[in-house]
Scaffold this active site. Structure first.
Site, short mmCIF file in Angstrom:
data_model
loop_
_atom_site.label_atom_id
_atom_site.label_comp_id
_atom_site.label_asym_id
_atom_site.label_seq_id
_atom_site.Cartn_x
_atom_site.Cartn_y
_atom_site.Cartn_z
N CYS A 149 -17.50 -12.80 -0.95
CA CYS A 149 -16.61 -12.32 -2.02
C CYS A 149 -16.47 -13.33 -3.16
CB CYS A 149 -15.24 -11.98 -1.44
SG CYS A 149 -15.33 -10.68 -0.21
N HIS A 177 -10.27 -11.61 -7.41
CA HIS A 177 -11.01 -10.82 -6.42
C HIS A 177 -10.06 -9.78 -5.85
CE1 HIS A 177 -13.34 -9.49 -3.14
NE2 HIS A 177 -12.65 -10.13 -2.21
N ASN A 189 -12.25 -3.27 -1.87
CA ASN A 189 -12.86 -4.60 -1.94
C ASN A 189 -14.37 -4.44 -2.08
OD1 ASN A 189 -13.92 -7.12 -1.46
ND2 ASN A 189 -12.57 -7.60 0.27
O1 UT7 Z 1 -12.60 -10.18 0.71
C1 UT7 Z 1 -12.47 -11.25 1.57
C2 UT7 Z 1 -11.12 -11.51 1.88
N1 UT7 Z 1 -10.54 -10.49 2.73
C3 UT7 Z 1 -9.28 -10.37 2.76
O2 UT7 Z 1 -8.64 -11.07 2.00
C4 UT7 Z 1 -8.61 -9.46 3.75
C5 UT7 Z 1 -7.34 -10.09 4.14
N2 UT7 Z 1 -6.56 -9.35 5.10
C6 UT7 Z 1 -5.89 -8.20 4.80
O3 UT7 Z 1 -6.02 -7.67 3.71
C7 UT7 Z 1 -4.96 -7.64 5.84
O4 UT7 Z 1 -4.80 -8.56 6.87
C8 UT7 Z 1 -5.43 -6.28 6.43
C9 UT7 Z 1 -5.25 -5.20 5.38
C10 UT7 Z 1 -6.87 -6.39 6.85
C11 UT7 Z 1 -4.56 -5.91 7.64
O5 UT7 Z 1 -3.19 -5.90 7.28
P1 UT7 Z 1 -2.13 -6.61 8.26
O6 UT7 Z 1 -0.81 -6.36 7.68
O7 UT7 Z 1 -2.57 -8.04 8.41
O8 UT7 Z 1 -2.26 -5.77 9.58
P2 UT7 Z 1 -2.72 -6.24 11.04
O9 UT7 Z 1 -4.17 -6.60 11.04
O10 UT7 Z 1 -1.76 -7.24 11.56
O11 UT7 Z 1 -2.51 -4.91 11.82
C12 UT7 Z 1 -1.20 -4.35 12.00
C13 UT7 Z 1 -1.34 -3.09 12.82
C14 UT7 Z 1 -2.16 -3.29 14.10
O12 UT7 Z 1 -1.57 -2.50 15.12
P3 UT7 Z 1 -0.66 -3.20 16.25
O13 UT7 Z 1 -1.55 -4.21 16.92
O14 UT7 Z 1 0.47 -3.83 15.50
O15 UT7 Z 1 -0.28 -2.05 17.11
C15 UT7 Z 1 -3.51 -2.69 13.75
O16 UT7 Z 1 -4.20 -2.19 14.87
O17 UT7 Z 1 -2.03 -2.09 12.06
C16 UT7 Z 1 -3.11 -1.57 12.83
N3 UT7 Z 1 -4.17 -1.16 11.90
C17 UT7 Z 1 -4.20 0.04 11.33
N4 UT7 Z 1 -3.37 1.10 11.41
C18 UT7 Z 1 -3.69 2.19 10.69
C19 UT7 Z 1 -5.24 -1.89 11.49
N5 UT7 Z 1 -5.98 -1.15 10.64
C20 UT7 Z 1 -5.35 0.06 10.53
C21 UT7 Z 1 -5.63 1.21 9.80
N6 UT7 Z 1 -4.77 2.25 9.91
N7 UT7 Z 1 -6.70 1.32 8.98
#
Ligand code: UT7
Length: 320
Positions: free
Chosen positions: A114, A247, A277
């Site tokens: 990225c 980004h 992204n």
């Molecule tokens: O480009 C390179 C750089 N990349 C980034 O900067 C990405 C950085 N990270 C992020 O943008 C965020 O961490 C995400 C958008 C990827 C995830 O958001 P989060 O608030 O960190 O969520 P999480 O990974 O902690 O997941 C929370 C919950 C989980 O369920 P449990 O374990 O709490 O029951 C996931 O399984 O959300 C669940 N989850 C989803 N639910 C519905 C993960 N993906 C999804 C989804 N739909 N698509």
């Protein structure tokens, strides 16, 4: 006045196929509301048959050349940032070169995920400063849809395809141009965002894997630090910034970074809602949107920044 690189034209390309969150919710266990709340993404573009990193890059490059009023044959350097090249080799940059009808110039790809566009811009800037070229095309182009695991809801909803390009021109007068760039990498975090395949390991292309929460945590800290560092190198302070072109990974990262730097969120260009992204393409895509809709004007002080797999991160300060 020393030799510098001016941005004299921008261009972008998106595959026509637009995929909404609702459409994705039919394929994986997710909802439009979850995706918007956690990321700010509403839709993304996905490449179809025959649309590749090189074809998207060529389309963006042609628009940037037209905006700059520069003929393709004047280009002496093409640096294409991508992690999703058409082939392992030759470099997609050489495919773009041929598609533009350029018989001889320097052309190569850069892979910094990225942060790729910031790496490519910094390399081209320094090659222009060093006299290697007078006009350069710097392109970020990606087809991440080809390396997504479409069954993994934690990653497949986050990415899109597209390309953005800028034309750089050498100058020795005025106060415009790329004022400073700074780049970083820390390979100790390679396992937080990676592709589980590769030419010399599995012999397969592989799929993207990410520990999103951990990437998020590092992103805000690294981006705020490199923005401070690059502004200082350029002799400016954050209150002088007209526009931030970040980004586009997650709207929450954009908001948190702006807050950490004490920046007005209205000065941050946001395209993640419509493009998701697009990795190395996201910064030049967002730049092109804001130049074409008239927000970014000649003379504005703009900062570009990105963070991605590796980890890699970097920033540029530009008097547009
Ligand atoms: O480009 C390179 C750089 N990349 C980034 O900067 C990405 C950085 N990270 C992020 O943008 C965020 O961490 C995400 C958008 C990827 C995830 O958001 P989060 O608030 O960190 O969520 P999480 O990974 O902690 O997941 C929370 C919950 C989980 O369920 P449990 O374990 O709490 O029951 C996931 O399984 O959300 C669940 N989850 C989803 N639910 C519905 C993960 N993906 C999804 C989804 N739909 N698509």
């Amino acid at each position: 006045m020393s030799r510098r690189a001016l941005i004299v034209g921008t261009g972008a390309a998106l595959p026509p196929r637009r995929v909404t969150n609702t459409e994705l919710a039919e394929r994986v266990d997710t909802t439009h509301e979850w995706i918007v709340e956690r990321t700010g993404i509403e839709a993304r573009h996905v490449a179809g048959d025959g649309e590749t990193t090189a074809t998207l890059a060529t389309e963006a490059a042609k628009k940037a050349l037209a905006a700059a009023g520069i003929e393709a044959k004047e280009i002496g350097l093409i640096v294409l940032a991508t992690s999703t090249p058409d082939q392992t080799f030759p470099a997609s940059a050489t495919r773009v070169q041929t598609a533009l009808g350029i018989d001889d110039c320097i052309a190569f790809d850069v892979q910094a995920v990225c942060t790729g566009f910031l790496y490519a811009l910094s390399i081209a800037d320094n090659m222009i400063k060093g006299g290697m070229a007078d006009h350069a095309l710097v392109i970020g182009s990606e087809t991440f849809s080809r390396i997504l695991d479409w069954e993994d809801r934690a990653t497949c909803v986050l990415f899109g395809d597209g390309a953005g390009a800028v034309v750089l021109k050498a100058t020795e007068t005025g106060d415009k141009g790329i004022l400073a760039t700074r780049l970083h990498a820390d390979g100790r975090h390679g396992d937080l965002l990676y592709v589980d395949g590769g030419v010399s390991t599995t012999g397969t292309v592989g799929k993207l894997r990410m520990k999103g929460k951990e990437v998020f945590r590092h992103a805000v800290t690294n981006l705020a630090a490199v923005l401070d560092e690059t502004l200082e190198a350029a002799g400016h302070v954050s209150s002088e910034i007209d526009w931030v072109v970040p980004h586009q990974a997650n709207k929450r990262i954009l908001d948190a970074t702006a807050k950490k730097l004490g920046l007005d969120p209205a000065k941050v260009i946001v395209t993640v809602d419509q493009h998701a992204n697009t990795s190395a393409a996201s910064v030049p895509l967002a730049l092109d949107v804001a130049v074409r809709d008239g927000r970014i004007k000649p003379g504005d002080l703009i900062v570009l920044e990105a963070m991605g797999g590796g980890f890699t991160w970097g920033a540029a300060v530009v008097r547009y």
